[in-house]
Design a protein around this motif. Structure first.
Motif, PDB file in Angstrom:
ATOM      1  N   ILE A   1     -25.888  90.732  54.431  1.00  0.00           N
ATOM      2  CA  ILE A   1     -26.366  91.218  55.729  1.00  0.00           C
ATOM      3  C   ILE A   1     -25.725  92.560  56.076  1.00  0.00           C
ATOM      4  CG2 ILE A   1     -26.336  90.741  58.208  1.00  0.00           C
ATOM      5  CD1 ILE A   1     -26.488  87.725  57.423  1.00  0.00           C
ATOM      6  N   GLU A   2     -24.411  92.668  55.833  1.00  0.00           N
ATOM      7  CA  GLU A   2     -23.702  93.910  56.160  1.00  0.00           C
ATOM      8  C   GLU A   2     -24.233  95.084  55.348  1.00  0.00           C
ATOM      9  OE1 GLU A   2     -19.481  93.520  55.883  1.00  0.00           O
ATOM     10  OE2 GLU A   2     -19.356  92.023  57.492  1.00  0.00           O
ATOM     11  N   TYR A   3     -24.435  94.898  54.063  1.00  0.00           N
ATOM     12  CA  TYR A   3     -24.958  95.971  53.215  1.00  0.00           C
ATOM     13  C   TYR A   3     -26.377  96.354  53.628  1.00  0.00           C
ATOM     14  CZ  TYR A   3     -21.065  95.931  49.894  1.00  0.00           C
ATOM     15  OH  TYR A   3     -19.837  96.056  49.302  1.00  0.00           O
ATOM     16  N   ALA A   4     -27.176  95.357  54.013  1.00  0.00           N
ATOM     17  CA  ALA A   4     -28.544  95.646  54.445  1.00  0.00           C
ATOM     18  C   ALA A   4     -28.546  96.468  55.721  1.00  0.00           C
ATOM     19  CB  ALA A   4     -29.317  94.344  54.649  1.00  0.00           C
ATOM     20  N   GLU A   5     -27.646  96.135  56.658  1.00  0.00           N
ATOM     21  CA  GLU A   5     -27.547  96.894  57.917  1.00  0.00           C
ATOM     22  C   GLU A   5     -27.111  98.332  57.671  1.00  0.00           C
ATOM     23  OE1 GLU A   5     -24.934  94.525  60.254  1.00  0.00           O
ATOM     24  OE2 GLU A   5     -26.522  93.163  60.952  1.00  0.00           O
ATOM     25  N   LEU A   6     -26.286  98.522  56.616  1.00  0.00           N
ATOM     26  CA  LEU A   6     -25.838  99.871  56.255  1.00  0.00           C
ATOM     27  C   LEU A   6     -26.860 100.591  55.384  1.00  0.00           C
ATOM     28  CD1 LEU A   6     -22.096  99.049  55.422  1.00  0.00           C
ATOM     29  CD2 LEU A   6     -22.926 100.338  57.416  1.00  0.00           C
ATOM     30  N   LYS A   7     -28.005  99.922  55.158  1.00  0.00           N
ATOM     31  CA  LYS A   7     -29.082 100.452  54.312  1.00  0.00           C
ATOM     32  C   LYS A   7     -28.633 100.692  52.871  1.00  0.00           C
ATOM     33  CE  LYS A   7     -31.599 102.534  58.163  1.00  0.00           C
ATOM     34  NZ  LYS A   7     -32.330 101.273  58.389  1.00  0.00           N
ATOM     35  N   ASN A   8     -27.581  99.960  52.460  1.00  0.00           N
ATOM     36  CA  ASN A   8     -27.157  99.989  51.054  1.00  0.00           C
ATOM     37  C   ASN A   8     -27.871  98.828  50.361  1.00  0.00           C
ATOM     38  OD1 ASN A   8     -25.902  99.999  48.569  1.00  0.00           O
ATOM     39  ND2 ASN A   8     -23.859 100.389  49.384  1.00  0.00           N
ATOM     40  N   PHE A   9     -29.155  99.055  50.104  1.00  0.00           N
ATOM     41  CA  PHE A   9     -30.001  97.960  49.631  1.00  0.00           C
ATOM     42  C   PHE A   9     -29.661  97.540  48.204  1.00  0.00           C
ATOM     43  CE2 PHE A   9     -32.665 100.201  52.840  1.00  0.00           C
ATOM     44  CZ  PHE A   9     -32.614  99.197  53.802  1.00  0.00           C
ATOM     45  N   GLU A  10     -29.092  98.449  47.420  1.00  0.00           N
ATOM     46  CA  GLU A  10     -28.694  98.089  46.053  1.00  0.00           C
ATOM     47  C   GLU A  10     -27.589  97.039  46.067  1.00  0.00           C
ATOM     48  OE1 GLU A  10     -26.988 100.116  41.932  1.00  0.00           O
ATOM     49  OE2 GLU A  10     -27.583 101.395  43.621  1.00  0.00           O
ATOM     50  N   LYS A  11     -26.567  97.284  46.918  1.00  0.00           N
ATOM     51  CA  LYS A  11     -25.458  96.326  47.036  1.00  0.00           C
ATOM     52  C   LYS A  11     -25.946  95.020  47.667  1.00  0.00           C
ATOM     53  CE  LYS A  11     -21.471  97.973  45.542  1.00  0.00           C
ATOM     54  NZ  LYS A  11     -20.611  97.219  44.599  1.00  0.00           N
ATOM     55  N   ALA A  12     -26.828  95.134  48.644  1.00  0.00           N
ATOM     56  CA  ALA A  12     -27.369  93.932  49.280  1.00  0.00           C
ATOM     57  C   ALA A  12     -28.120  93.076  48.266  1.00  0.00           C
ATOM     58  CB  ALA A  12     -28.294  94.323  50.427  1.00  0.00           C
ATOM     59  N   ALA A  13     -28.845  93.739  47.377  1.00  0.00           N
ATOM     60  CA  ALA A  13     -29.585  93.020  46.338  1.00  0.00           C
ATOM     61  C   ALA A  13     -28.634  92.339  45.358  1.00  0.00           C
ATOM     62  CB  ALA A  13     -30.509  93.976  45.596  1.00  0.00           C
ATOM     63  N   GLN A  14     -27.508  93.016  45.053  1.00  0.00           N
ATOM     64  CA  GLN A  14     -26.501  92.407  44.174  1.00  0.00           C
ATOM     65  C   GLN A  14     -25.953  91.121  44.791  1.00  0.00           C
ATOM     66  OE1 GLN A  14     -23.397  95.135  43.123  1.00  0.00           O
ATOM     67  NE2 GLN A  14     -24.768  96.547  42.057  1.00  0.00           N
ATOM     68  N   MET A  15     -25.654  91.182  46.101  1.00  0.00           N
ATOM     69  CA  MET A  15     -25.151  89.988  46.797  1.00  0.00           C
ATOM     70  C   MET A  15     -26.201  88.882  46.804  1.00  0.00           C
ATOM     71  SD  MET A  15     -22.053  90.708  47.682  1.00  0.00           S
ATOM     72  CE  MET A  15     -21.892  91.772  46.255  1.00  0.00           C
ATOM     73  N   ARG A  16     -27.459  89.280  47.031  1.00  0.00           N
ATOM     74  CA  ARG A  16     -28.545  88.291  47.040  1.00  0.00           C
ATOM     75  C   ARG A  16     -28.680  87.609  45.683  1.00  0.00           C
ATOM     76  NH1 ARG A  16     -33.745  91.261  46.547  1.00  0.00           N
ATOM     77  NH2 ARG A  16     -32.960  91.188  44.403  1.00  0.00           N
ATOM     78  N   ASP A  17     -28.634  88.402  44.609  1.00  0.00           N
ATOM     79  CA  ASP A  17     -28.786  87.845  43.261  1.00  0.00           C
ATOM     80  C   ASP A  17     -27.618  86.927  42.907  1.00  0.00           C
ATOM     81  OD1 ASP A  17     -31.101  89.288  43.067  1.00  0.00           O
ATOM     82  OD2 ASP A  17     -30.228  90.910  41.857  1.00  0.00           O
TER      83      ASP A  17
END
Length: 574
Positions: free
Chosen positions: A211-227
């Motif tokens: 959630i934090e990475y998505a809010e920061l628009k760091n979608f690559e890191k957010a995707a890593q956390m999701r995976d």
């Protein structure tokens, strides 16, 4: 047979006693509150009733050692340690039906996380055993993604180039850069907490970071956390079984000699293990928790309500066990546990029948519970090697596999190669119940000749082989060959052993040949010395990758366009 005279000097103190055979090997280890009284009881024949092994053991024993301890509890622990180390033949021993791996968090300045096959002398905390290696590797991958604890064996005294995991953000890289020890150790503590059963904390962490990475628009890191979160959920999805209060529980289901253990941690069923043991629940508790020193839960649920020996119960209670009780048939876990027990009993019966049938069909001296197979490999006449594989109770026991280089065999010669490996192997290791040779009559006879040269004969071990041309079973000497249908369980078992020995030998041979090929190919190129050769192999990983690489990329590594063109010319297109 051991003489009563050994009783003369034994003290009336607590300790451990060890019966030994003529070779000085421990054949039985026991503990006692009073050593003299306990050992004396072995010389009273009235005590043999119901214990058929006792007179056989006494007949084989020629010596007795003992170790005095300060109290009975010390004797209890010492007995367990000695049994684990020596595995005496007349002690009741717990046998894995498969090889179960552990996860080890090492004890060092920057601890590592790694999977291991067995508990060894390496210092650290062991978690498990777990059901299979893939599960263990997947767990380690998740933990590295989240906590960045290293898994490599690099020497941290010398800084080196960072590994691939560092570039992926999955390792702090203490081999490459200075890492704050407090930060690193906090990550290690969280790894230990996860392996102790606190799975929810990692899930919460991954959700929060996503959630934090998505809010920061760091979608690559957010995707890593999701995976990573998906990976974690898929690992535990199929085996997740909620249990009240999320306590740590082991469920022990059994119909001797089959025992099944279901390990529940914080409400999740994380492992299902199967064992064989010629003994009762007391024997299993002693072997599994005390001799093998496996993690003890707060609660043990058993299939039947049985009285547990006071010394075992006291020991387990001191280590954190709160209760042992019978599992309720209406429990959520009962059905899973009971089904697993029945499956294992069926599997054991099928396997046991095959081994017994093997003894009868091949006229063996005993049921072949331990089979060792030998194969020779010399692809294109290079690097004669031998493989020895071990099967225990019909299943591969890979920690007992061995590889042998036969460098003194210059010209391919299966007969001499078999003789060489037989002498090397059985001059240092005990004979199996059945020795399998990948080959025909000549190879089998060569094996027997080698055994005779080191003091053994066919009275000590049965030897068979399979002739490749028509899958017939061959025996030593004048015993006629045996043809069985291809779907016959005895032939299928031997073919299984044969294929495993062949696979193991060929794999070893190919690795040696690949190393030689890379060495000679690169060494033939003018201008490519040891330094450039090392740089090329490290960068590309092997000859084929270098051959496929563009000249420009090779030139960057060797820092010369002319040398790069020469490398491409020498390697050519294959």
């Amino acid at each position: 047979m051991i003489d009563r005279i050994v009783l003369k000097d034994i003290p009336k103190k607590p300790g451990v006693y060890v019966f030994k055979n003529i070779d000085g090997e421990p054949i039985y280890i026991g503990k006692a509150k009073n050593l003299k009284n306990r050992v004396s009881s072995y010389f009273n024949k009235n005590n043999y009733i119901g214990y058929e092994k006792v007179p056989i053991m006494l007949e084989e024993a020629v010596n007795l050692d003992y170790i005095v301890t300060s109290n009975e509890n010390q004797a209890f622990i010492l007995e367990a340690n000695l049994i684990y180390i020596h595995k005496p033949k007349y002690n009741i021993m717990l046998k894995d039906t498969r090889v179960y791996p552990y996860i080890l968090v090492t004890e060092e300045r920057y601890p590592r996380i790694k999977y291991v096959r067995v508990k060894k002398e390496e210092k650290g905390r062991y978690f498990g055993p777990y059901s299979d290696v893939k599960f263990v590797k997947d767990v380690i991958e998740v933990l590295q993604s989240v906590y960045k604890v290293r898994s490599c064996n690099r020497n941290l005294e010398r800084k080196s180039k960072p590994c691939f995991l560092y570039h992926l953000g999955k390792c702090y890289g203490p081999c490459y850069t200075d890492v704050d020890e407090d930060i690193y150790n906090k990550s290690v503590e969280k790894v230990i907490d996860f392996l102790s059963g606190n799975i929810s904390e990692v899930e919460n962490y991954l959700n929060k970071m996503m959630i934090e990475y998505a809010e920061l628009k760091n979608f690559e890191k957010a995707a890593q956390m999701r995976d990573t979160l998906y990976k974690l959920e898929s690992l535990f999805e199929e085996v997740a079984v909620e249990y009240k209060n999320g306590v740590n529980i082991d469920i022990i289901m059994y119909e001797p000699p089959v025992y099944v253990v279901l390990i529940v941690r914080k409400g999740y069923l994380i492992s299902k293990l199967s064992f064989t043991l010629e003994g009762k629940l007391n024997d299993f508790l002693h072997q599994y928790y005390i001799v093998r020193n496996n993690e003890l839960p707060t609660t043990i649920l058993t299939m039947y309500e049985e009285k547990v020996d006071e010394d075992i119960l006291n020991f387990l209670s001191e280590k954190g066990l709160k209760r042992i009780e019978k599992i309720g048939k209406n429990s959520k876990l009962y059905d899973i546990a009971y089904k697993n027990l029945n499956e294992e009993i069926k599997r054991q019966k099928d396997l046991s029948s095959s081994l017994k049938l093997t003894k009868e069909i091949l006229s063996l001296k005993k049921i072949p519970n331990v089979i060792e197979g030998i194969d020779i490999s010399h692809l294109q006449g290079l690097y004669t090697v031998a493989s020895v594989v071990c099967f225990e109770n019909g299943k591969p026991k890979k920690e007992n596999y061995r590889k042998y280089r036969l460098d003194n065999i210059k010209i391919p010669d299966d007969y001499e190669s078999i003789k060489a490996v037989i002498k090397r192997r059985y001059s240092n290791y005990s004979l199996p119940d059945l020795l399998f040779i990948d080959g025909g009559k000549g190879q089998v006879n060569s094996a027997v000749e080698a055994l005779e040269e080191i003091g053994f004969s066919l009275k000590d071990v049965d030897v068979v082989g399979i002739a490749k041309e028509d899958e017939r079973i061959v025996f030593p000497g004048e015993i006629p060959d045996l043809h069985l249908p291809l779907d016959h369980p005895v032939l299928r078992l031997l073919i299984y052993v044969r294929d495993e020995t062949h696979r193991f030998a060929i794999g070893f041979n190919r690795r040696l040949r690949t190393k030689r090929y890379e060495r000679t190919k690169l060494d033939q190129i003018p201008g490519v010395g040891p330094k450039r050769k090392k740089q090329l192999i490290q960068h590309f990983g092997g000859i084929n990758k270098i051959r496929e690489a563009p000249i420009e990329e090779i030139a960057k590594v060797v820092k010369s366009q002319i040398i790069a063109e020469r490398i491409k010319e020498y390697l050519g297109e294959e």
